[in-house]
Scaffold this motif. Structure first.
Motif, PDB file in Angstrom:
ATOM      1  N   LEU A 105     -39.069   6.068  20.372  1.00 56.70           N
ATOM      2  CA  LEU A 105     -38.767   4.762  19.777  1.00 56.70           C
ATOM      3  C   LEU A 105     -38.565   4.996  18.291  1.00 56.70           C
ATOM      4  O   LEU A 105     -39.360   5.697  17.661  1.00 56.70           O
ATOM      5  CB  LEU A 105     -39.920   3.785  20.007  1.00 56.70           C
ATOM      6  N   HIS A 106     -37.518   4.424  17.742  1.00 55.26           N
ATOM      7  CA  HIS A 106     -37.219   4.650  16.322  1.00 55.26           C
ATOM      8  C   HIS A 106     -36.474   3.468  15.734  1.00 55.26           C
ATOM      9  O   HIS A 106     -35.979   2.599  16.465  1.00 55.26           O
ATOM     10  CB  HIS A 106     -36.431   5.957  16.135  1.00 55.26           C
ATOM     11  N   GLY A 107     -36.410   3.462  14.421  1.00 57.91           N
ATOM     12  CA  GLY A 107     -35.667   2.416  13.736  1.00 57.91           C
ATOM     13  C   GLY A 107     -34.196   2.473  14.117  1.00 57.91           C
ATOM     14  O   GLY A 107     -33.644   3.539  14.387  1.00 57.91           O
ATOM     15  N   GLU A 115     -29.892   0.588  21.793  1.00 62.99           N
ATOM     16  CA  GLU A 115     -30.436  -0.364  20.832  1.00 62.99           C
ATOM     17  C   GLU A 115     -31.238  -1.413  21.592  1.00 62.99           C
ATOM     18  O   GLU A 115     -30.716  -2.076  22.482  1.00 62.99           O
ATOM     19  CB  GLU A 115     -29.294  -1.016  20.053  1.00 62.99           C
ATOM     20  N   GLU A 132     -33.538  -3.944  15.132  1.00 65.06           N
ATOM     21  CA  GLU A 132     -34.383  -3.090  14.305  1.00 65.06           C
ATOM     22  C   GLU A 132     -34.969  -1.883  15.030  1.00 65.06           C
ATOM     23  O   GLU A 132     -35.501  -0.987  14.386  1.00 65.06           O
ATOM     24  CB  GLU A 132     -35.538  -3.914  13.729  1.00 65.06           C
ATOM     25  N   ILE A 133     -34.895  -1.875  16.350  1.00 68.91           N
ATOM     26  CA  ILE A 133     -35.569  -0.839  17.134  1.00 68.91           C
ATOM     27  C   ILE A 133     -34.622  -0.254  18.178  1.00 68.91           C
ATOM     28  O   ILE A 133     -33.923  -0.995  18.875  1.00 68.91           O
ATOM     29  CB  ILE A 133     -36.810  -1.414  17.853  1.00 68.91           C
ATOM     30  N   SER A 134     -34.617   1.084  18.283  1.00 76.80           N
ATOM     31  CA  SER A 134     -33.808   1.783  19.287  1.00 76.80           C
ATOM     32  C   SER A 134     -34.695   2.721  20.091  1.00 76.80           C
ATOM     33  O   SER A 134     -35.801   3.065  19.680  1.00 76.80           O
ATOM     34  CB  SER A 134     -32.691   2.592  18.613  1.00 76.80           C
ATOM     35  N   ASP A 154     -39.040   6.198  10.808  1.00 75.44           N
ATOM     36  CA  ASP A 154     -39.849   5.342  11.672  1.00 75.44           C
ATOM     37  C   ASP A 154     -39.657   5.799  13.105  1.00 75.44           C
ATOM     38  O   ASP A 154     -38.589   5.582  13.693  1.00 75.44           O
ATOM     39  CB  ASP A 154     -39.425   3.882  11.524  1.00 75.44           C
ATOM     40  N   PRO A 159     -41.117  -4.117  13.934  1.00 76.51           N
ATOM     41  CA  PRO A 159     -41.190  -2.717  13.512  1.00 76.51           C
ATOM     42  C   PRO A 159     -42.474  -2.371  12.772  1.00 76.51           C
ATOM     43  O   PRO A 159     -42.987  -1.271  12.910  1.00 76.51           O
ATOM     44  CB  PRO A 159     -39.967  -2.552  12.600  1.00 76.51           C
ATOM     45  N   LEU A 192     -45.029  -1.442  15.298  1.00 81.55           N
ATOM     46  CA  LEU A 192     -44.651  -0.169  15.925  1.00 81.55           C
ATOM     47  C   LEU A 192     -44.880   1.030  15.023  1.00 81.55           C
ATOM     48  O   LEU A 192     -45.435   2.035  15.448  1.00 81.55           O
ATOM     49  CB  LEU A 192     -43.160  -0.189  16.289  1.00 81.55           C
TER      50      LEU A 192
END
Length: 194
Positions: A93-95, A105, A109-111, A130, A161, A164
């Protein structure tokens, strides 16, 4: 005529990008006090990644398993237990804003990425800042999650985010609720009935 399956107010796909917080009365020990990010929700079911269950595996061990030299300065971080399904499979999980071979996606904000190229990038000290690495995922069959929500097993909240990526693992469950004015310790373990 209403569908004979579970009638509810949820629109398919509506939980994608939401946090699922286990209610205090959660009976399944695998999910007690857990918080998961829903990464997919459709008529076939739902998929989520638990974000507050650290494993005994560290990033360096994953890099070693993949024959990657660790230049990441993340080697001592714990890999998360994303759920009981496919525990050998890694999910990152990343920005949002960076793309890899299998990036999806989740929201603006999160992918989520599950391909080797992101791990290569992270091991080399590059990649998104992130980031969380989890092994396995949590899954629900058609209508199962909706039924569990109707039974008050879970609380849904918008994914953020900050929870997370900037909140310590052990504080994510309560912090997510507190950001929305919910005190989980004040909720009973049984659903109320009039």
């Amino acid at each position: 005529m209403p569908n004979s399956n579970i009638d509810n107010d949820l629109t398919l796909g509506s939980l994608r990008g939401q946090f699922l917080l286990a209610m205090p009365g959660m009976e399944d020990p695998r999910f007690k006090h857990s918080i998961a990010l829903i990464v997919e929700h459709s008529q076939e079911g739902a998929m989520g990644i638990v974000i507050n269950a650290p494993s005994k595996v560290h990033w360096r061990e994953v890099f070693e398993q993949l024959s990657l030299q660790d230049s990441s300065q993340r080697g001592s971080e714990a890999v998360l237990l994303g759920g009981p399904i496919s525990p050998e499979q890694g999910f990152v999980l990343h920005g949002a804003g960076v793309q890899f071979d299998s990036t999806t996606e989740i929201n603006m904000e999160i992918s989520l990425t599950a391909s080797r190229d992101i791990l290569e990038s992270l091991a080399s000290g590059h990649g998104p800042d992130d980031v969380l690495l989890a092994l396995g995922y949590s899954g629900w069959g058609p209508g199962q999650l909706e039924q569990e929500l109707a039974e008050n097993a879970w609380l849904t909240l918008p994914a953020e985010p900050e929870i997370l990526f900037a909140t310590p693992v052990e504080k994510r469950w309560q912090s997510a609720a507190a950001r929305h004015g919910i005190d989980l310790s004040g909720l009973g373990s049984q659903a109320g009935h009039a």
